[in-house]
Design a protein around this motif. Sequence first.
Motif, PDB file in Angstrom:
ATOM      1  N   ARG A 155     -22.563  19.392   6.607  1.00  0.00           N
ATOM      2  CA  ARG A 155     -21.438  20.200   6.996  1.00  0.00           C
ATOM      3  C   ARG A 155     -20.242  19.397   7.521  1.00  0.00           C
ATOM      4  N   CYS A 156     -20.008  18.584   6.771  1.00  0.00           N
ATOM      5  CA  CYS A 156     -18.772  17.621   7.145  1.00  0.00           C
ATOM      6  C   CYS A 156     -18.671  16.948   8.261  1.00  0.00           C
ATOM      7  N   GLU A 157     -20.031  16.711   8.762  1.00  0.00           N
ATOM      8  CA  GLU A 157     -20.037  16.081  10.089  1.00  0.00           C
ATOM      9  C   GLU A 157     -19.915  14.615  10.211  1.00  0.00           C
ATOM     10  N   PRO A 158     -20.396  13.815   9.462  1.00  0.00           N
ATOM     11  CA  PRO A 158     -20.432  12.381   9.399  1.00  0.00           C
ATOM     12  C   PRO A 158     -18.997  12.023   9.229  1.00  0.00           C
ATOM     13  N   THR A 159     -18.693  10.835   9.865  1.00  0.00           N
ATOM     14  CA  THR A 159     -17.317  10.284   9.696  1.00  0.00           C
ATOM     15  C   THR A 159     -17.244   9.655   8.457  1.00  0.00           C
ATOM     16  N   VAL A 160     -15.923   9.748   7.826  1.00  0.00           N
ATOM     17  CA  VAL A 160     -15.675   9.578   6.397  1.00  0.00           C
ATOM     18  C   VAL A 160     -14.971   8.104   6.381  1.00  0.00           C
ATOM     19  N   ASN A 161     -15.569   7.096   5.661  1.00  0.00           N
ATOM     20  CA  ASN A 161     -14.876   5.763   5.801  1.00  0.00           C
ATOM     21  C   ASN A 161     -14.129   5.516   4.505  1.00  0.00           C
ATOM     22  N   GLN A 162     -14.750   6.282   3.312  1.00  0.00           N
ATOM     23  CA  GLN A 162     -14.178   5.857   1.770  1.00  0.00           C
ATOM     24  C   GLN A 162     -14.689   6.772   1.076  1.00  0.00           C
ATOM     25  N   ILE A 163     -13.788   7.122   0.092  1.00  0.00           N
ATOM     26  CA  ILE A 163     -14.149   8.179  -1.108  1.00  0.00           C
ATOM     27  C   ILE A 163     -14.335   7.460  -2.248  1.00  0.00           C
ATOM     28  N   GLU A 164     -15.199   7.721  -2.895  1.00  0.00           N
ATOM     29  CA  GLU A 164     -15.847   7.000  -4.118  1.00  0.00           C
ATOM     30  C   GLU A 164     -15.807   8.068  -5.196  1.00  0.00           C
ATOM     31  N   TYR A 165     -15.060   7.881  -6.378  1.00  0.00           N
ATOM     32  CA  TYR A 165     -15.058   8.900  -7.512  1.00  0.00           C
ATOM     33  C   TYR A 165     -15.732   8.287  -8.565  1.00  0.00           C
ATOM     34  N   GLU A 166     -17.054   8.714  -9.047  1.00  0.00           N
ATOM     35  CA  GLU A 166     -17.647   7.968  -9.896  1.00  0.00           C
ATOM     36  C   GLU A 166     -17.523   8.821 -11.153  1.00  0.00           C
ATOM     37  N   HIS A 167     -17.047   7.954 -12.367  1.00  0.00           N
ATOM     38  CA  HIS A 167     -17.075   8.682 -13.630  1.00  0.00           C
ATOM     39  C   HIS A 167     -16.861   7.703 -14.564  1.00  0.00           C
ATOM     40  N   SER A 168     -18.060   7.325 -15.272  1.00  0.00           N
ATOM     41  CA  SER A 168     -17.874   5.898 -16.112  1.00  0.00           C
ATOM     42  C   SER A 168     -17.233   6.646 -17.371  1.00  0.00           C
ATOM     43  N   ASN A 169     -15.711   6.034 -17.358  1.00  0.00           N
ATOM     44  CA  ASN A 169     -14.779   6.593 -18.514  1.00  0.00           C
ATOM     45  C   ASN A 169     -14.915   8.054 -18.899  1.00  0.00           C
ATOM     46  N   ALA A 170     -14.889   8.855 -17.933  1.00  0.00           N
ATOM     47  CA  ALA A 170     -14.879  10.125 -18.193  1.00  0.00           C
ATOM     48  C   ALA A 170     -13.537  10.480 -18.978  1.00  0.00           C
ATOM     49  N   CYS A 171     -13.504  11.329 -20.000  1.00  0.00           N
ATOM     50  CA  CYS A 171     -12.245  11.724 -20.876  1.00  0.00           C
ATOM     51  C   CYS A 171     -11.695  12.937 -20.030  1.00  0.00           C
ATOM     52  N   LEU A 172     -10.563  12.953 -19.957  1.00  0.00           N
ATOM     53  CA  LEU A 172      -9.594  14.296 -19.753  1.00  0.00           C
ATOM     54  C   LEU A 172     -10.179  15.359 -20.784  1.00  0.00           C
ATOM     55  N   ASN A 173     -10.419  16.573 -20.257  1.00  0.00           N
ATOM     56  CA  ASN A 173     -10.754  17.601 -21.260  1.00  0.00           C
ATOM     57  C   ASN A 173      -9.853  17.698 -22.385  1.00  0.00           C
ATOM     58  N   PRO A 174     -10.337  17.407 -23.658  1.00  0.00           N
ATOM     59  CA  PRO A 174      -9.797  17.276 -24.632  1.00  0.00           C
ATOM     60  C   PRO A 174      -9.270  18.624 -25.389  1.00  0.00           C
ATOM     61  N   ARG A 175      -9.432  19.802 -24.641  1.00  0.00           N
ATOM     62  CA  ARG A 175      -8.896  21.087 -24.918  1.00  0.00           C
ATOM     63  C   ARG A 175      -7.564  21.337 -24.169  1.00  0.00           C
ATOM     64  N   LEU A 176      -7.142  20.490 -23.214  1.00  0.00           N
ATOM     65  CA  LEU A 176      -6.111  20.506 -22.647  1.00  0.00           C
ATOM     66  C   LEU A 176      -4.718  19.697 -23.379  1.00  0.00           C
ATOM     67  N   ASP A 177      -4.116  20.717 -24.064  1.00  0.00           N
ATOM     68  CA  ASP A 177      -2.836  20.296 -24.922  1.00  0.00           C
ATOM     69  C   ASP A 177      -1.500  20.009 -24.070  1.00  0.00           C
ATOM     70  N   LEU A 178      -1.450  18.905 -23.781  1.00  0.00           N
ATOM     71  CA  LEU A 178      -0.559  18.414 -22.840  1.00  0.00           C
ATOM     72  C   LEU A 178       1.027  18.821 -23.369  1.00  0.00           C
TER      73      LEU A 178
END
Lengths: 310, 310
Positions: A157-180
């Motif tokens: 329930r978000c109780e622990p104190t956060v020191n750092q946030i880590e985004y794990e994604h081994s070379n995840a690609c932006l969704n190729p359906r998104l036509d920029l």
Amino acid sequence: MTILAITGGIGGAKLALGLTHFLTPNELIFLANTGDDFEHLGLYISPDIDTLIYTLAGVVDPDRGWGRSEETWHCLDTLAYLGEPSWFQLGDQDLAVHIARTHALKRGKNLSEITDRIRIALGVKYRILPVSDDPIRTFLHTSIGRLSFQEYFVKKRCEPTVNQIEYEHSNACLNPRLDLSELEGVIICPSNPYLSIGPMLAIDSLFEFLQSTRIPVVAVSPVVAGKAIKGPTAKIMQELGVAVSAIAVARHYKELINGFIVDESDIDSVPEIESMDISVSAYPSVMTTLQDRIKLARHSVNFVRSLSQQ
Amino acid sequence: MTILAITGGIGGAKLALGLTHFLTPNELIFLANTGDDFEHLGLYISPDIDTLIYTLAGVVDPDRGWGRSEETWHCLDTLAYLGEPSWFQLGDQDLAVHIARTHALKRGKNLSEITDRIRIALGVKYRILPVSDDPIRTFLHTSIGRLSFQEYFVKKRCEPTVNQIEYEHSNACLNPRLDLSELEGVIICPSNPYLSIGPMLAIDSLFEFLQSTRIPVVAVSPVVAGKAIKGPTAKIMQELGVAVSAIAVARHYKELINGFIVDESDIDSVPEIESMDISVSAYPSVMTTLQDRIKLARHSVNFVRSLSQQ
């Protein structure tokens, strides 16, 4: 031309719903966070995508803001009785989505295909793209150790104190359906910048696109008068040593945005944000009623369009 | 010493419940059919084991004879809404068992361990052993092609004509938890000889044990007065060119049994069955009330014990 709305769960979905009230399915596309996705009891669960689909389909529980309305919990009760973990709330109707998604993934479908099928079945005409079809996962380094997003958010329930946030994604690609190339502008919805938008921006190609594009990129502040509208945003900002203010959010996004919407009550912060070379608009941004959502959504789109004319 | 009750689903579970009313958990062990097991929507489902557990736990739906009482179907309704197959009835409470089992199998537990956990959680003190921890599967060659058991039984409602039954089990081993040396006798419950008991007997070591053991093996006829008590037994016997009679069932089991219980109404068949070198007892064997089940169970055990004294 199309507006891209980048969104997490509950907070973002409110603005998302507003956008669908005046933009057509051709004019609007959603890019949704999957950093909260996880496997639980063998089921693949995409909480932010589900919240977005349920909200747009009009079947979301209006009080909780997540899960389905008129939900029952008979399976969860029985799971608990069998000694299975019951900290993650699996409603009986909601379970069907997790079962269908998990089964389709096993058969080799990707998350975009599955999301499409579910949102179409539930009558949502707007395209919802997972930010990536590859796994991305958010972890929090906290006072009690490294936790997955759901462990932190739901189990603890978000109780622990956060020191750092880590985004794990081994070379995840932006969704190729998104036509920029079809985009006329981008709105970053008032979701948690660290937990909901952060995992998406951690995908390099999305970050670089937002940084370099000439189309307007507008963020709506999730912080109003020094408080987060929803969830643990304020608590996390404090713990990370950031002031809980619209200014701090603008600074967080500064490389990516050229427009920022603050609540009327934060009018005093406008000069400082403008000094970051960001156009600012002050507007009522606490969304209580559907009308609030539509008004803020309309204002956001107008602001995007005004910036593209500059 | 222990009685082994070999059982399929609904019909067998009725006698099984009767047995638990006077034998202790040390005196009774169940060997359950897994030939009907299948994967559905990514969930591993063991219909006969679940029926047995629910029946012994007192939570089975009394009208259907399978699934849980006071069941709801919200997940199934939503699955149907999402376009998923809904021909297999997945109740909300029942789903919890499938989810827990599937998840445990994925983590490397075997079916015996999982069955133990589920039956203990539901308060069942009697040992229930899947006939094998290895997959065994029943297929039916029918007028519309080769069908898996559940396709035939549930999806096609036993309507296609059956030409042949195939038990698929690549060298499945008899459950190693079954200690044959502790048995004082065996009761083959009045389950479908072809669909429920057949897949179990197709495991060579079980067949050979029953064939060669000196302990009494008694079968209770599922056919009464030329009709099956439950389900498609009569229809399948006809289609396979077998007379629908207690005599035909006795002949089917003849190599394995030395005792056979027929219903009182089949008293005329006793001489012919006795001519197969099988002891026969005629007793009311239609189980409508709980008292019927207990009486028939007690009679079966007494009959087993009388045969062991010969």
